[in-house]
Write a protein that holds these residues in place. Structure first.
Motif, short mmCIF file in Angstrom:
data_model
loop_
_atom_site.label_atom_id
_atom_site.label_comp_id
_atom_site.label_asym_id
_atom_site.label_seq_id
_atom_site.Cartn_x
_atom_site.Cartn_y
_atom_site.Cartn_z
N THR A 240 -12.89 18.60 -3.05
CA THR A 240 -12.02 17.45 -3.23
C THR A 240 -11.21 17.24 -1.96
O THR A 240 -10.83 18.20 -1.28
N SER A 241 -10.97 16.00 -1.64
CA SER A 241 -10.06 15.63 -0.55
C SER A 241 -8.90 14.87 -1.15
O SER A 241 -9.10 14.00 -2.02
N SER A 242 -7.69 15.20 -0.71
CA SER A 242 -6.48 14.52 -1.16
C SER A 242 -5.78 13.95 0.06
O SER A 242 -5.27 14.71 0.90
N ILE A 243 -5.77 12.62 0.18
CA ILE A 243 -5.17 11.95 1.33
C ILE A 243 -3.81 11.41 0.87
O ILE A 243 -3.71 10.68 -0.10
N MET A 244 -2.77 11.80 1.60
CA MET A 244 -1.41 11.40 1.24
C MET A 244 -1.22 9.91 1.51
O MET A 244 -1.89 9.33 2.36
N PRO A 245 -0.27 9.27 0.80
CA PRO A 245 0.04 7.88 1.10
C PRO A 245 0.85 7.79 2.40
O PRO A 245 1.63 8.69 2.71
N GLY A 246 0.62 6.75 3.14
CA GLY A 246 1.39 6.54 4.37
C GLY A 246 0.60 5.75 5.38
O GLY A 246 -0.61 5.55 5.23
N LYS A 247 1.32 5.30 6.41
CA LYS A 247 0.67 4.55 7.49
C LYS A 247 1.23 5.01 8.82
O LYS A 247 2.39 5.38 8.93
N VAL A 248 0.38 4.96 9.82
CA VAL A 248 0.78 5.17 11.20
C VAL A 248 0.69 3.79 11.85
O VAL A 248 -0.42 3.28 12.08
N GLY A 249 1.82 3.18 12.06
CA GLY A 249 1.81 1.77 12.47
C GLY A 249 1.23 0.97 11.30
O GLY A 249 1.73 1.03 10.19
N ARG A 250 0.13 0.26 11.56
CA ARG A 250 -0.52 -0.51 10.49
C ARG A 250 -1.77 0.18 9.95
O ARG A 250 -2.42 -0.35 9.06
N GLU A 251 -2.11 1.36 10.51
CA GLU A 251 -3.28 2.10 10.03
C GLU A 251 -2.88 3.06 8.92
O GLU A 251 -1.85 3.74 9.01
N TYR A 252 -3.71 3.12 7.90
CA TYR A 252 -3.46 3.99 6.76
C TYR A 252 -3.72 5.45 7.13
O TYR A 252 -4.53 5.75 8.01
#
Length: 189
Positions: free
Chosen positions: A75-87
């Motif tokens: 499983t992969s768990s990607i946190m919510p957030g953005k770097v500038g406009r990139e997710y």
């Protein structure tokens, strides 16, 4: 007559959160300092502490890496957030054995599975609870979290597939997924 032994599986998986448990589980965390180079806006990267967790990976590898005929599960768990406009997103990779395929499926949250073929054509598939994704041979793949909660994705891949992160690290994907007017949109490089 000798009774047959019935044993318990060495790994368990939560059916609501997909958290894996067992001594055989491998766990990795990817911090901002490890994935900073994948983002276009390097000034925005500097606003994050270097140890910010961008994503985690759990995997069960019941056979030795590189063994033909075996399967790995994770499983992969990607946190919510953005770097500038990139997710927030994973590094992305081709398989080292480029003719190997993989399955992904959405468990929690929402996101985009970013795909790119060897001719550098890039496209995406929406990821959401219950979505199922077949990643064919010679296809680079990366996950981006486009929602407000952790994106959790299950995966199953051949134990001899391997990972080629270098090609993506050097050449990137041919398009970037950015937020425009509140929606994920691909922009060509």
């Amino acid at each position: 007559m000798t009774p047959l032994k019935i044993s318990k599986s060495p790994v368990e998986i939560g059916l609501t959160n997909f958290e894996m448990k067992g001594s055989a589980i491998q766990f990795q965390q990817r911090h901002m300092e490890e994935v900073a180079s994948i983002y276009q806006d390097q000034e925005a990267v500097k606003k994050f502490p270097s140890q910010t967790v961008v994503y985690t990976v759990q995997s069960w590898q019941p056979v030795t890496d590189g063994t033909g005929g075996g399967l790995f599960f994770g499983t992969s768990s990607i946190m919510p957030g953005k770097v500038g406009r990139e997710y927030f997103m994973t590094k992305g990779h081709f398989h080292a054995q480029s003719d190997r395929a993989e399955f992904y499926w959405g468990v929690q949250g929402k996101g985009v599975l970013i795909l790119m073929d060897r001719d550098r054509n890039t496209w995406g598939e929406e990821v959401y609870p219950g979505s199922l994704h077949y990643i064919g041979k010679d296809i680079a793949h990366r996950l981006a979290n486009t929602g407000g909660e952790t994106l959790v994705v299950g995966a199953c891949w051949p134990s001899d597939a391997g990972h080629d992160y270098e090609e993506i690290a050097v050449n990137g994907f041919s398009a970037r997924l950015i937020e425009i007017d509140g929606h994920p949109v691909f922009v060509s490089e």
